[in-house]
Design a protein around this motif. Sequence first.
Motif, short mmCIF file in Angstrom:
data_model
loop_
_atom_site.label_atom_id
_atom_site.label_comp_id
_atom_site.label_asym_id
_atom_site.label_seq_id
_atom_site.Cartn_x
_atom_site.Cartn_y
_atom_site.Cartn_z
N ARG A 79 39.45 8.52 33.61
CA ARG A 79 39.64 7.09 33.83
C ARG A 79 38.30 6.37 33.79
NH1 ARG A 79 43.14 4.86 38.85
NH2 ARG A 79 43.03 2.65 38.38
N ALA A 82 37.06 5.94 30.30
CA ALA A 82 37.78 4.88 29.57
C ALA A 82 37.25 3.51 29.97
CB ALA A 82 39.27 4.99 29.86
N ASN A 86 34.98 0.82 27.66
CA ASN A 86 35.55 -0.51 27.45
C ASN A 86 34.59 -1.61 27.85
OD1 ASN A 86 37.77 -1.74 26.48
ND2 ASN A 86 39.15 -0.89 28.01
N LYS B 37 53.02 5.69 30.54
CA LYS B 37 51.59 5.60 30.84
C LYS B 37 50.96 6.97 30.69
CE LYS B 37 50.84 1.60 33.60
NZ LYS B 37 50.80 0.98 34.89
N THR B 41 44.38 8.14 32.59
CA THR B 41 43.76 6.87 32.24
C THR B 41 44.68 5.69 32.51
OG1 THR B 41 44.57 7.03 29.99
CG2 THR B 41 42.39 7.91 30.42
N ASN B 43 46.54 4.33 30.37
CA ASN B 43 46.72 3.55 29.14
C ASN B 43 48.18 3.65 28.69
OD1 ASN B 43 44.03 2.98 29.08
ND2 ASN B 43 43.53 4.67 27.71
N TYR B 45 51.35 4.36 26.33
CA TYR B 45 51.63 5.31 25.26
C TYR B 45 53.10 5.22 24.91
CZ TYR B 45 52.25 9.49 22.53
OH TYR B 45 52.55 10.35 21.51
#
Lengths: 200, 304
Positions: A79, A82, A86, B37, B41, B43, B45
């Motif tokens: 995490r 990431a 970003n 998710k 992370t 993110n 999907y």
Amino acid sequence: MNPQTPQSIAVSAELPEPRVGRRAVPVWIYIMLFLLLYWGMVYFDERGGWFNQQVYAPYRSIEQVNFYQPPSGGPDLTRGKAVYENICGLCHNNDGSGKPGQAPPLAGSDWAQGNANRMMRIPLAGLTGAVKVKDQEWNLAMPAMGAALSDEDLAAVLTYIRSSWGNKASEITPDQVKAVRTQVGNRTQPWTVEELNAIQ
Amino acid sequence: MNFGPLVFLAAFFAVAGSWCGFVLAPQLQVGHLQQDKVVGTGNPYPLARPGLAQQGLQVYRANGCASCHSQQIRQTGTVCDVLLTDAGTNHAALIAGLLQAKPSLTESDAKALVAKLPQPIVQGQTKEQADAAAKVLNAAGGKALVWIAPVGPDIARGWGQRRTVAEDFLYDYPVMPGSQRVGPDLANVGMRLPDANWHLLHLYAPQHAAKGSTMPPYRYLFDKRKIDAVASPDALVMPTDLMPPPGYEIVPKGEAKALVAYLLSLRADAPLFVSPFTAATPAPESTNAPASTATTNAPATNPK
């Protein structure tokens, strides 16, 4: 004339129409049925997943899927990476080496690996003025890049910075970030090095 | 006695029951599937495929690729490895812990292990065993990580990291899971073979790119053109024995480019809740690494 002619006798001698009757079901059919039912239950228990759409083979139940989740304890570097790439990586570079005229390096920096209370304040309100990083003077202004991040994201990215590219420093938890965020309050003025050095 | 209505009812309920089980219930469950998710992370999907790749899906369909290639990775189980990432400060306690976690280890082996971290300690265990071993090592002051790795014949071939789930096809219409495996599975081909030029060459001359391939060439997806003044930037880079006569070049048509964009977009490398695995951030020698490609007929590494 007698109605009982030889012809009519021949008709009544024919076999009667077959009729549906009742007869006991053979025992072996019951045994077969129970065996089939048992096999069905075993099959369902192994592959049914109790009809939960989140259970795919080879898992048997939602509890087992939960049990096999990767451990979430400890720092979450995926995490952090990431978030870093970003937000921070644009100026500090994805490998933490910094960019001349934009941002000093984080890899090997004493600011990144030093006092966590000072480090956490930098993304929360920014940093301005002269700062010495790895024996080099930098005079730039960093905006409050981390103020909008959640405690979890900020903790993850700071921990990532402190443990990547050869950096070796302690983990920063979301609770620590939360505490510092309350102390910083709604300060919008960037920090200077003197102010940060005064913090223990 | 007239059993007609009873027979009708029995047949009706048999058909209605199967319809509910095989059509209605799956539609209710995954008919309105949402983005998931990524574990770790957070993110979303999957992301929708890029426009060119979406056109490529139609080319994939039109050329019948799905009759020979599946897009379904199967998984037969999940194993756990324990990875020691940090030795801590108390080495004597850690070595005692190592010997307890893995009794087959000798003391000198344990010392050699600790000197070169991160190292897998135990491999191919159940989650319960791995958790227990990690607990012993953590109690001894080290930092142990439980590594979750799906296993199965497809994963051993290097075709993917986890099983295929419904989410992988969320934005595809029509869904092309395929059912026959005349060629290798393509569920993760974008991950395995990330080079666009390799794919173009493979479509043009399959046996050239993958030795022993039984795939027919798809040369009608390419144009043989006379070079005007300058060569096209899209012209295929080819080995000398395939080269067109001097002054000519082989240029992929729009369909070929779309198909390759679609193939490159095929990658299911995100750990999801429904199919968990440890994403490869720390990369040690682990059972999670793609195995040798002896059983695939397409090379796993870029042969260029």
